[in-house]
Motif scaffolding. Sequence first.
Motif, PDB file in Angstrom:
ATOM      1  N   PHE A  25      10.592   5.526   1.097  1.00 13.25           N
ATOM      2  CA  PHE A  25      10.094   4.236   0.630  1.00 13.25           C
ATOM      3  C   PHE A  25       8.900   3.913   1.511  1.00 13.25           C
ATOM      4  O   PHE A  25       9.055   3.495   2.639  1.00 13.25           O
ATOM      5  CB  PHE A  25      11.199   3.183   0.757  1.00 13.25           C
ATOM      6  N   LEU A  26       7.697   4.193   1.006  1.00 15.59           N
ATOM      7  CA  LEU A  26       6.468   4.056   1.768  1.00 15.59           C
ATOM      8  C   LEU A  26       5.732   2.790   1.340  1.00 15.59           C
ATOM      9  O   LEU A  26       5.382   2.642   0.172  1.00 15.59           O
ATOM     10  CB  LEU A  26       5.591   5.288   1.535  1.00 15.59           C
ATOM     11  N   VAL A  27       5.524   1.885   2.280  1.00 15.68           N
ATOM     12  CA  VAL A  27       4.919   0.587   1.983  1.00 15.68           C
ATOM     13  C   VAL A  27       3.542   0.485   2.634  1.00 15.68           C
ATOM     14  O   VAL A  27       3.408   0.595   3.851  1.00 15.68           O
ATOM     15  CB  VAL A  27       5.814  -0.571   2.490  1.00 15.68           C
ATOM     16  N   ASP A  28       2.529   0.279   1.804  1.00 14.88           N
ATOM     17  CA  ASP A  28       1.144   0.109   2.246  1.00 14.88           C
ATOM     18  C   ASP A  28       0.917  -1.384   2.438  1.00 14.88           C
ATOM     19  O   ASP A  28       0.985  -2.158   1.488  1.00 14.88           O
ATOM     20  CB  ASP A  28       0.217   0.665   1.166  1.00 14.88           C
ATOM     21  N   VAL A  29       0.655  -1.806   3.686  1.00 13.66           N
ATOM     22  CA  VAL A  29       0.525  -3.234   3.978  1.00 13.66           C
ATOM     23  C   VAL A  29      -0.928  -3.681   4.121  1.00 13.66           C
ATOM     24  O   VAL A  29      -1.206  -4.773   4.603  1.00 13.66           O
ATOM     25  CB  VAL A  29       1.353  -3.642   5.232  1.00 13.66           C
ATOM     26  N   ARG A  30      -1.864  -2.841   3.669  1.00 16.40           N
ATOM     27  CA  ARG A  30      -3.283  -3.197   3.759  1.00 16.40           C
ATOM     28  C   ARG A  30      -3.653  -4.216   2.679  1.00 16.40           C
ATOM     29  O   ARG A  30      -2.837  -4.569   1.837  1.00 16.40           O
ATOM     30  CB  ARG A  30      -4.142  -1.936   3.592  1.00 16.40           C
ATOM     31  N   VAL A  48       0.626  -7.162   4.354  1.00 18.46           N
ATOM     32  CA  VAL A  48       1.394  -7.476   5.563  1.00 18.46           C
ATOM     33  C   VAL A  48       1.892  -8.923   5.583  1.00 18.46           C
ATOM     34  O   VAL A  48       3.018  -9.192   6.011  1.00 18.46           O
ATOM     35  CB  VAL A  48       0.590  -7.131   6.846  1.00 18.46           C
ATOM     36  N   ASN A  49       1.104  -9.851   5.076  1.00 24.51           N
ATOM     37  CA  ASN A  49       1.525 -11.258   5.106  1.00 24.51           C
ATOM     38  C   ASN A  49       2.612 -11.569   4.074  1.00 24.51           C
ATOM     39  O   ASN A  49       3.161 -12.668   4.069  1.00 24.51           O
ATOM     40  CB  ASN A  49       0.330 -12.203   4.958  1.00 24.51           C
ATOM     41  N   ALA A  50       2.944 -10.602   3.202  1.00 23.63           N
ATOM     42  CA  ALA A  50       3.994 -10.806   2.200  1.00 23.63           C
ATOM     43  C   ALA A  50       5.259 -10.000   2.511  1.00 23.63           C
ATOM     44  O   ALA A  50       6.260 -10.138   1.819  1.00 23.63           O
ATOM     45  CB  ALA A  50       3.471 -10.428   0.819  1.00 23.63           C
ATOM     46  N   VAL A  51       5.216  -9.185   3.560  1.00 24.49           N
ATOM     47  CA  VAL A  51       6.341  -8.294   3.868  1.00 24.49           C
ATOM     48  C   VAL A  51       7.640  -9.058   4.132  1.00 24.49           C
ATOM     49  O   VAL A  51       8.688  -8.734   3.579  1.00 24.49           O
ATOM     50  CB  VAL A  51       6.002  -7.354   5.051  1.00 24.49           C
ATOM     51  N   GLU A  52       7.549 -10.076   4.987  1.00 23.01           N
ATOM     52  CA  GLU A  52       8.762 -10.820   5.331  1.00 23.01           C
ATOM     53  C   GLU A  52       9.404 -11.430   4.085  1.00 23.01           C
ATOM     54  O   GLU A  52      10.599 -11.283   3.848  1.00 23.01           O
ATOM     55  CB  GLU A  52       8.430 -11.909   6.356  1.00 23.01           C
ATOM     56  N   ALA A  56      12.987 -10.152   2.157  1.00 19.80           N
ATOM     57  CA  ALA A  56      14.060 -11.153   2.185  1.00 19.80           C
ATOM     58  C   ALA A  56      14.510 -11.498   0.759  1.00 19.80           C
ATOM     59  O   ALA A  56      15.511 -12.174   0.570  1.00 19.80           O
ATOM     60  CB  ALA A  56      13.586 -12.409   2.912  1.00 19.80           C
ATOM     61  N   MET A  57      13.775 -11.023  -0.252  1.00 21.65           N
ATOM     62  CA  MET A  57      14.107 -11.321  -1.657  1.00 21.65           C
ATOM     63  C   MET A  57      15.441 -10.690  -2.051  1.00 21.65           C
ATOM     64  O   MET A  57      15.842  -9.687  -1.485  1.00 21.65           O
ATOM     65  CB  MET A  57      13.057 -10.692  -2.597  1.00 21.65           C
ATOM     66  N   ASP A  58      16.046 -11.272  -3.091  1.00 18.44           N
ATOM     67  CA  ASP A  58      17.234 -10.602  -3.616  1.00 18.44           C
ATOM     68  C   ASP A  58      16.741  -9.385  -4.411  1.00 18.44           C
ATOM     69  O   ASP A  58      15.590  -9.350  -4.858  1.00 18.44           O
ATOM     70  CB  ASP A  58      18.097 -11.564  -4.445  1.00 18.44           C
ATOM     71  N   PRO A  59      17.580  -8.368  -4.562  1.00 20.88           N
ATOM     72  CA  PRO A  59      17.157  -7.110  -5.181  1.00 20.88           C
ATOM     73  C   PRO A  59      16.536  -7.255  -6.576  1.00 20.88           C
ATOM     74  O   PRO A  59      15.566  -6.564  -6.887  1.00 20.88           O
ATOM     75  CB  PRO A  59      18.443  -6.281  -5.233  1.00 20.88           C
ATOM     76  N   LEU A  60      17.052  -8.138  -7.387  1.00 22.30           N
ATOM     77  CA  LEU A  60      16.519  -8.294  -8.745  1.00 22.30           C
ATOM     78  C   LEU A  60      15.100  -8.863  -8.713  1.00 22.30           C
ATOM     79  O   LEU A  60      14.198  -8.363  -9.399  1.00 22.30           O
ATOM     80  CB  LEU A  60      17.434  -9.181  -9.594  1.00 22.30           C
ATOM     81  N   SER A  93       8.196  -4.447  12.460  1.00 18.90           N
ATOM     82  CA  SER A  93       8.963  -5.407  13.269  1.00 18.90           C
ATOM     83  C   SER A  93       9.628  -6.460  12.397  1.00 18.90           C
ATOM     84  O   SER A  93      10.782  -6.818  12.621  1.00 18.90           O
ATOM     85  CB  SER A  93       8.045  -6.091  14.284  1.00 18.90           C
ATOM     86  N   LYS A  94       8.901  -6.961  11.393  1.00 16.13           N
ATOM     87  CA  LYS A  94       9.475  -7.961  10.481  1.00 16.13           C
ATOM     88  C   LYS A  94      10.670  -7.372   9.732  1.00 16.13           C
ATOM     89  O   LYS A  94      11.704  -8.026   9.576  1.00 16.13           O
ATOM     90  CB  LYS A  94       8.429  -8.454   9.484  1.00 16.13           C
TER      91      LYS A  94
END
Length: 118
Positions: A25-30, A48-52, A56-60, A93-94
Amino acid sequence: MAASATRDISYKDLRVLLDKGQNLFLVDVRTQEEVDKGRIPGSIHIPVNAVEEAFAMDPLAYKTKYGVAKPPLDSSELVFHCQMGKRGSVATSKAVELGYVNARNYTRGYKEWSEKEG
């Protein structure tokens, strides 16, 4: 050993995970502008500013927004990356704070990837 050292992944290790291709699961935070110039195949874009918020979202809700299943907290192949490592480290870290104990950062980021992959 410093905690952050265990959270880093090298180009070689990332290449192995990509070639194996199973659970990575590769996440590009640019930024979107950076992603538009090129990306690592198979990555999903979550700035990156949306990662947290995203992790934290529910799976659906996550699947609806990003089009892929949210990785489980114990996912062993959750990797974040940015252009050169700093934002990827912040995102990692988040994720760890949210309980993703195995989250890792591709420290040299897209800059190294594009140099090695052309």
